[in-house]
Motif scaffolding. Structure first.
Motif, PDB file in Angstrom:
ATOM      1  N   HIS A  46      27.386  35.837  27.968  1.00  0.00           N
ATOM      2  CA  HIS A  46      27.870  36.927  27.775  1.00  0.00           C
ATOM      3  C   HIS A  46      27.871  37.600  26.417  1.00  0.00           C
ATOM      4  O   HIS A  46      27.955  38.894  26.302  1.00  0.00           O
ATOM      5  CB  HIS A  46      29.404  36.632  28.229  1.00  0.00           C
ATOM      6  N   ALA A  50      25.938  41.347  25.580  1.00  0.00           N
ATOM      7  CA  ALA A  50      26.643  42.298  24.890  1.00  0.00           C
ATOM      8  C   ALA A  50      25.773  42.787  23.721  1.00  0.00           C
ATOM      9  O   ALA A  50      26.417  43.669  22.862  1.00  0.00           O
ATOM     10  CB  ALA A  50      27.957  41.693  24.435  1.00  0.00           C
ATOM     11  N   GLU A 370      33.334  35.504  28.873  1.00  0.00           N
ATOM     12  CA  GLU A 370      33.976  36.850  28.915  1.00  0.00           C
ATOM     13  C   GLU A 370      34.857  36.801  27.623  1.00  0.00           C
ATOM     14  O   GLU A 370      34.914  37.747  26.698  1.00  0.00           O
ATOM     15  CB  GLU A 370      34.548  37.536  30.002  1.00  0.00           C
ATOM     16  N   VAL A 371      35.933  36.307  27.875  1.00  0.00           N
ATOM     17  CA  VAL A 371      37.101  35.892  26.731  1.00  0.00           C
ATOM     18  C   VAL A 371      36.442  35.646  25.233  1.00  0.00           C
ATOM     19  O   VAL A 371      36.654  36.564  24.448  1.00  0.00           O
ATOM     20  CB  VAL A 371      38.120  35.173  27.295  1.00  0.00           C
ATOM     21  N   ARG A 373      33.378  36.031  24.129  1.00  0.00           N
ATOM     22  CA  ARG A 373      32.566  37.325  23.770  1.00  0.00           C
ATOM     23  C   ARG A 373      33.456  38.175  23.155  1.00  0.00           C
ATOM     24  O   ARG A 373      33.105  38.687  22.079  1.00  0.00           O
ATOM     25  CB  ARG A 373      31.846  37.788  24.919  1.00  0.00           C
ATOM     26  N   ASP A 374      34.572  38.542  23.798  1.00  0.00           N
ATOM     27  CA  ASP A 374      35.527  39.573  23.289  1.00  0.00           C
ATOM     28  C   ASP A 374      36.054  39.274  21.887  1.00  0.00           C
ATOM     29  O   ASP A 374      36.311  39.947  21.185  1.00  0.00           O
ATOM     30  CB  ASP A 374      36.362  39.941  24.402  1.00  0.00           C
ATOM     31  N   LEU A 377      33.661  39.634  19.103  1.00  0.00           N
ATOM     32  CA  LEU A 377      33.503  41.105  19.057  1.00  0.00           C
ATOM     33  C   LEU A 377      34.784  41.734  18.699  1.00  0.00           C
ATOM     34  O   LEU A 377      34.948  43.022  18.233  1.00  0.00           O
ATOM     35  CB  LEU A 377      32.976  41.986  20.322  1.00  0.00           C
ATOM     36  N   GLU A 378      35.781  41.109  18.523  1.00  0.00           N
ATOM     37  CA  GLU A 378      37.197  41.620  18.080  1.00  0.00           C
ATOM     38  C   GLU A 378      37.624  42.681  18.731  1.00  0.00           C
ATOM     39  O   GLU A 378      37.925  43.837  18.414  1.00  0.00           O
ATOM     40  CB  GLU A 378      37.028  41.773  16.575  1.00  0.00           C
ATOM     41  N   ARG A 379      37.359  42.460  20.258  1.00  0.00           N
ATOM     42  CA  ARG A 379      38.016  43.545  21.076  1.00  0.00           C
ATOM     43  C   ARG A 379      38.997  42.734  22.184  1.00  0.00           C
ATOM     44  O   ARG A 379      38.957  41.565  22.110  1.00  0.00           O
ATOM     45  CB  ARG A 379      36.757  44.230  21.896  1.00  0.00           C
ATOM     46  N   GLU A 380      39.745  43.325  22.793  1.00  0.00           N
ATOM     47  CA  GLU A 380      40.588  43.019  23.537  1.00  0.00           C
ATOM     48  C   GLU A 380      40.165  42.334  24.778  1.00  0.00           C
ATOM     49  O   GLU A 380      39.540  43.020  25.618  1.00  0.00           O
ATOM     50  CB  GLU A 380      41.794  44.116  23.833  1.00  0.00           C
ATOM     51  N   PRO A 381      40.536  41.062  25.163  1.00  0.00           N
ATOM     52  CA  PRO A 381      40.079  40.474  26.388  1.00  0.00           C
ATOM     53  C   PRO A 381      40.781  41.152  27.666  1.00  0.00           C
ATOM     54  O   PRO A 381      41.561  41.813  27.470  1.00  0.00           O
ATOM     55  CB  PRO A 381      40.225  38.932  26.198  1.00  0.00           C
TER      56      PRO A 381
END
Length: 406
Positions: A46, A50, A370-371, A373-374, A377-381
């Protein structure tokens, strides 16, 4: 034939990837993932998908040689905790699409999961779970003992009060999942350092800055612990408490059955944890030994089978006397509340972890990849996983309740 030893079980997912032992590891990486099982492989895939480059997966043996080496793994969304339902359901969808993304046949068999219940309390708890699952899009339902017997002809219904069934669940081959994710990650440039042991971690201030391995040091910007039953040891190297304990679980394979066994759900006697389902030309039989001590021993002991047979004599009599053809032992990675540890260390913000799945790791691996990865990347899972932080035990936030534990 079904795999009959740990080596055979693990080799299904290893293939050519297992031969990529490194004399030295890369000198630096953006991300070092510790653990080449299904969680590490999913995370690597993942992240690479990305666009994250310069990833090294460090695995002490062959890919999938730990808990992920088990010959067959259940996949389900039947849980009592909404967060586990979400992780299981999203992963089920990913497994259904696995042939296309990342692109591999994982021998997914959607036969359903059937929980056998022998008390009014169990029935009430599972009824509540079914209502919760249905609200989250899971097609589970409560059924009668007679309907359970129609789904699984081996059953004797004496003493059964009800059953819970979801036709969307089933089982697949963890080794093939590891291989599928790892091959796709390798194609994207991920380095798979197998037969490479993590010996220590370097920290500076509030950062992990290096990973010492048996084949050299890797300077790094982020470490992700996906080391399964060994995660507590990796956490200790960084000063991060990951309360994960190794507990042996055993299973056995019947000899080939003639005529072939009927196609049955993944069937679980909830009170005893005894379970069975189809496996190649026979059945797979399993049960969690309540007296099993903690430890990393994975010696298969045929004497364990008597525990299963004693349950089968009254719940599925035909199974009690079936000839077996070997078995397998692996490790559950257990936390105090039987729920996963997923998150980012508060003390070391570049130390992430996904471990302690207590038997649910394979079935949650796509969603957890996925979680993580997010988080990186400091983005919302897709869902709030903060309740699964390892800090919940230290801060007294309360354990996560999960009733559907096998």
């Amino acid at each position: 034939m079904a795999p009959s030893s740990p080596g055979e079980a693990a080799s299904e997912g290893s293939g050519l990837l297992s031969s990529s032992a490194f004399r030295t590891v890369p000198a630096s990486a953006d991300v070092v993932i510790v653990g080449g099982g299904v969680m590490g492989a999913s995370t690597a895939f993942h992240l690479a998908e990305a666009g994250v480059t310069n990833i090294v997966v460090v695995e002490r043996g062959d890919l999938g040689c730990g808990s992920s080496g088990k010959p067959i793994g259940g996949v389900r969304a039947q849980f009592s905790d909404p967060l586990n339902i979400e992780l299981g359901s999203r992963s089920l969808r990913a497994y259904q699409e696995f042939r296309h993304r990342p692109g591999a046949d994982i021998r997914l068999d959607t036969v359903g999961y059937l929980f056998l219940l022998d008390s009014a309390r169990q029935a009430s708890d599972f009824e509540a779970g079914v209502r919760l699952q249905n609200g989250l899009g899971v097609p589970s339902r409560m059924i009668s003992p007679d309907e359970a017997q129609r789904l699984c002809p081996y059953l004797a219904t004496d003493g059964l009060v009800a059953a819970a069934y979801s036709p969307a669940d089933g089982h697949a081959r963890p080794g093939l999942v590891v291989q599928g994710y790892a091959r796709a990650a390798a194609r994207a440039g991920v380095t798979l350092a197998t037969h490479t042991v993590v010996c220590g971690l370097d920290t500076a201030g509030d950062r992990v800055v290096g990973v010492h391995t048996s084949h050299g040091r890797i300077a790094c910007s982020t470490v992700i612990c996906a080391a399964g039953a060994w995660s507590a040891r990796i956490g200790e190297m960084a000063g991060v408490n990951l309360p994960v304990r190794p507990v042996k679980r055993q299973l056995a394979f019947t000899a080939p059955i003639t005529p072939p066994a009927p196609r049955i759900p993944f069937t679980i006697d909830f009170s005893s944890t005894a379970y069975f389902h189809n496996s190649d030309d026979g059945l797979l039989l399993g049960l969690a030994d309540p007296g099993q001590e903690e430890g990393f021993d994975t010696t298969w002991t045929p004497e364990w089978l008597e525990l299963f047979r004693s349950v089968a004599r009254h719940r599925a009599p035909a199974l009690a006397g079936m000839e077996t053809a070997g078995g397998w032992a692996g490790l559950y990675e257990v936390t105090p509340d039987h729920n996963a540890l997923i998150g980012r260390s508060g003390e070391l913000p570049n130390f992430l972890y996904a471990a302690g799945f207590s038997g649910h790791g394979f079935l949650q691996a796509p969603a957890v990849g996925e979680v993580v990865r997010d988080l990186y990347l400091e983005r919302e899972p897709f869902t709030d996983i903060s309740p699964l932080s390892a800090d919940r035990f230290r801060l007294g936030a309360g354990i996560r309740p999960e009733a559907h534990v096998v």
